[in-house]
Scaffold this motif. Structure first.
Motif, short mmCIF file in Angstrom:
data_model
loop_
_atom_site.label_atom_id
_atom_site.label_comp_id
_atom_site.label_asym_id
_atom_site.label_seq_id
_atom_site.Cartn_x
_atom_site.Cartn_y
_atom_site.Cartn_z
N HIS A 191 12.80 4.39 26.05
CA HIS A 191 13.15 5.60 26.76
C HIS A 191 13.60 6.68 25.78
CE1 HIS A 191 16.82 2.91 27.02
NE2 HIS A 191 17.21 3.86 26.22
N GLN A 192 13.49 7.91 26.24
CA GLN A 192 13.90 9.02 25.39
C GLN A 192 15.34 9.39 25.70
OE1 GLN A 192 10.92 12.35 25.13
NE2 GLN A 192 10.11 11.27 26.89
N ARG A 193 16.01 9.88 24.68
CA ARG A 193 17.34 10.42 24.86
C ARG A 193 17.27 11.88 24.44
NH1 ARG A 193 21.82 7.03 25.30
NH2 ARG A 193 21.08 4.93 25.02
N ILE A 194 17.13 12.76 25.38
CA ILE A 194 16.97 14.16 25.03
C ILE A 194 18.35 14.81 24.98
CG2 ILE A 194 15.89 16.34 25.64
CD1 ILE A 194 13.78 14.70 27.14
N GLU B 3 13.62 9.32 19.48
CA GLU B 3 13.10 9.56 20.83
C GLU B 3 11.72 10.18 20.79
OE1 GLU B 3 17.35 10.10 20.21
OE2 GLU B 3 15.70 11.37 19.68
N SER B 4 10.75 9.41 20.39
CA SER B 4 9.39 9.92 20.45
C SER B 4 8.97 9.87 21.92
CB SER B 4 8.48 9.03 19.62
OG SER B 4 8.64 7.71 20.03
N THR B 5 7.94 10.61 22.23
CA THR B 5 7.52 10.61 23.63
C THR B 5 6.87 9.28 23.95
OG1 THR B 5 7.16 12.93 23.43
CG2 THR B 5 6.15 11.87 25.32
N VAL B 12 13.40 8.62 30.67
CA VAL B 12 14.37 9.48 30.00
C VAL B 12 15.77 9.04 30.42
CG1 VAL B 12 15.23 11.84 29.80
CG2 VAL B 12 12.78 11.43 30.02
N TYR B 250 11.79 8.20 11.57
CA TYR B 250 12.50 9.46 11.79
C TYR B 250 13.00 10.04 10.46
CZ TYR B 250 16.73 12.19 12.70
OH TYR B 250 17.71 13.14 12.68
#
Ligand code: SF4
Ligand code: SF4
Lengths: 252, 316
Positions: A191-194, B3-5, B12, B250
């Motif tokens: 999952h992403q952590r934006i 956090e790559s797509t 998210v 990264y």
């Protein structure tokens, strides 16, 4: 007897009742947590879904935190609980480096490591952990995993094949299980952590472990002067007021 | 950072607690750096005494333990100030937990310091006969037992190996920081000790024979070269878990610590390598001293970055 925990993520509705119950029961200071419920949004509109994952210490049977603790402050109880003795702890943070689940925090008031103990003090007097009692949908199931007839054992048997643990590749043998979770909820890379875009608050990084006002010198002076420094939440407040980028990215 | 797509899940995180930042920072870097000097000078002194006559390096017998004593005390002091409950350090001795390499390391380092202290007292008492006057019992005992120095020296060299490498074992036990868990970390600690030890001794080698100084320069050159190669191997080619790979990807892409890493590599490894090589021909002592300073500074920077990068791994 070996105590275990299971969370049915199909039932969890993200009310955070367990989180609050834990905070109150264990007097967990501000900015730290023993138990937290992480929210994840999955999919793309209109095909979306929100998933909730309660995270706490997994009471690993082969616990890296116990192994690295130089003074046995972290120790096993006979019922399988990985307990912590804060009077013994020297605050080296070795356990924080060792726990692959980020389950340990440095208590800013006592300057010692702390974490979920499955409410060992309550278990001792025959009560359930506070989070189990607080859950309105009975998503938290706690009991003896060595007893084939316990609720948790029956649950595990019923959901055979769908029972998961966090990071099995770490070989820590957690006694904390999940049912109904997917890769995205349990795998940190899925999952992403934006930064700056979240539901209620910005996702921030704590720059200071422990009390920001409690510097190195204070640690040495603490036994003589006492600890008067208030737990400082300024770092969150400051970042929370930076709403511009937050809004640009579609935050509320 | 990592956090790559992720198209497959489109997941998210929308609510979580603040994530704890660095837990072991520059205080631990000072600890490791000082320990490398403290053990490195012991290795180097043993090597030089094996290769050359003692009178070619007249001040080494007393200055080596002095350097080691100071470095080890810095190392222990910084270990102590990193503790959130520093006065409880004593628990490591009263309630030791032997599965922990922190415990084993603390015991060995304490023993090492105790023996270094004895070497220092003997070395200094022998080097300065007038010290303490005629009535000083300590220097008298030290002088009467002068031969003890040479007897315990082999034991010191032997003990210096686990003292310098045990930090790698602590890192191996740090299951949450996968980049530290490389088996090569043990060798990296050894190279760091040889690098720091030779660099430190270069400053006191002004009166030594040319051959002895050349040996120092040679060890420094070798140490920075192999250390550099190992870092490169780790940084680019080793196989790691997907989480560790994600953090490194990264950093590779110019993320946090990338500039510091390469700055440290250039300063502490690449430049000292060429300066060390040039010393073999030119015997220019100023250049060699410059190489030694750069190596010590660069080693600190790289150790600091290598300590911090793995702590960026997301744990939940
Ligand atoms: S989850 Fe972390 S803190 Fe809990 S027992 Fe396992 S390693 Fe220790
Ligand atoms: S911080 Fe405390 S509990 Fe954690 S490893 Fe160090 S002494 Fe043990």
């Amino acid at each position: 007897m070996k105590l275990g925990f299971l969370v049915d993520l199909n039932l969890c509705m993200g009310c955070k009742g367990c989180e609050i119950a834990c905070k109150v029961e264990n007097e967990v200071p501000l900015s730290t947590w023993r138990l937290r419920v992480k929210y994840i949004d999955l999919g793309t509109f209109p095909d979306t879904r929100r998933s909730f994952t309660p995270l706490r210490c997994n009471h690993c049977e082969s616990a890296p935190c116990e192994r690295i603790c130089p003074v046995s402050a972290l120790h096993y109880l006979e019922n399988g609980i990985v307990n912590i003795d804060s009077d013994r702890c020297i605050g080296c943070a070795g356990c924080m480096m060792a726990c692959p689940y980020g389950a340990i925090y440095m208590d800013p008031e006592t300057n010692t490591a702390d974490k979920c103990t499955y409410c060992a003090h309550r278990i001792e007097s025959g009560m359930m952990p506070a989070c189990v009692v607080a859950c309105p949908v009975e998503a938290n199931i706690f009991g003896d995993i060595e007893d084939d007839h316990s609720h948790i054992s029956l649950y595990i048997m019923e959901h055979k094949g769908a029972v998961q643990v966090r990071k099995p590749e770490k070989h820590t043998s957690p006694t904390h299980f999940y049912v109904g979770g997917g890769n995205a909820t349990l795998n940190p890379l899925a999952h992403q952590r934006i930064e700056g875009f979240s539901l209620f608050n910005d996702i921030t990084h704590l720059e200071h472990v422990g009390d920001k006002n409690h510097g190195i010198l204070d640690r040495f002076l603490a036994p003589f002067t006492g600890h008067h420094g208030p737990t400082d939440n300024a770092s969150f407040i400051e970042s929370a007021t930076d709403t511009e980028s937050h809004e640009q990215e579609g935050g509320h | 950072m990592v956090e790559s797509t992720i198209n497959a899940t489109q997941a998210v995180v929308t609510l979580d607690v603040p994530i704890q930042g660095l837990v072991w920072g520059s205080i631990i870097t000072v600890n490791m750096w000082a320990k490398s000097i403290g053990t490195g000078v012991v290795f180097l002194a043993a090597f030089l005494w094996f290769r050359h006559k003692k009178d070619e390096m007249p001040n080494l017998r007393w200055l080596m333990p002095v350097l080691a004593f100071v470095s080890l005390n810095v190392f222990l002091l910084f270990t102590l100030i990193d503790l959130h409950q520093p006065y409880r350090m004593i628990h490591i001795f009263t309630h030791p937990h032997w599965t922990s390499s922190i415990t084993v390391g603390a015991w060995m380092a304490s023993l090492f310091l105790a023996i270094i202290t004895i070497l220092m007292v003997i070395g200094v008492a022998d080097a300065f006969p007038g010290l303490g006057g005629k009535k000083c019992k300590l220097t008298a005992i030290a002088r009467n037992n002068s031969g003890f120095y040479e007897k315990i020296m082999p034991f010191m060299v032997f003990l210096a190996i686990p003292v310098t490498t045990y930090t790698a074992i602590i890192m191996a036990q740090s299951s949450a920081r996968e980049l530290w868990q490389a088996p090569t970390e043990v060798m990296q600690m050894m190279w760091a000790a040889l690098m720091a030890g030779s660099a430190a001794l270069i400053f006191i080698s002004g009166s030594w024979s040319k051959e002895a100084r050349k040996d120092l320069a040679l060890v420094l050159t070798f140490a920075v070269f192999f250390s550099f190669m190992m870092y490169m191997g780790e940084y680019f080619f080793s196989f790691k878990s997907s989480e560790a790979e994600a953090v490194l990807a990264y950093v590779h892409s110019g993320g946090a610590y990338s500039v510091e890493f390469w700055f440290g590599m250039t300063l502490g490894f690449i430049i000292p390598f060429f300066l060390g090589m040039s010393y073999m021909k030119s015997e220019n002592m100023t250049l060699l001293r410059f190489a030694a300073i750069l190596a010590l500074v660069g080693l600190f920077l790289v150790k600091d970055v290598w300590l911090k990068i793995p702590q960026m791994l997301p744990l939940s």
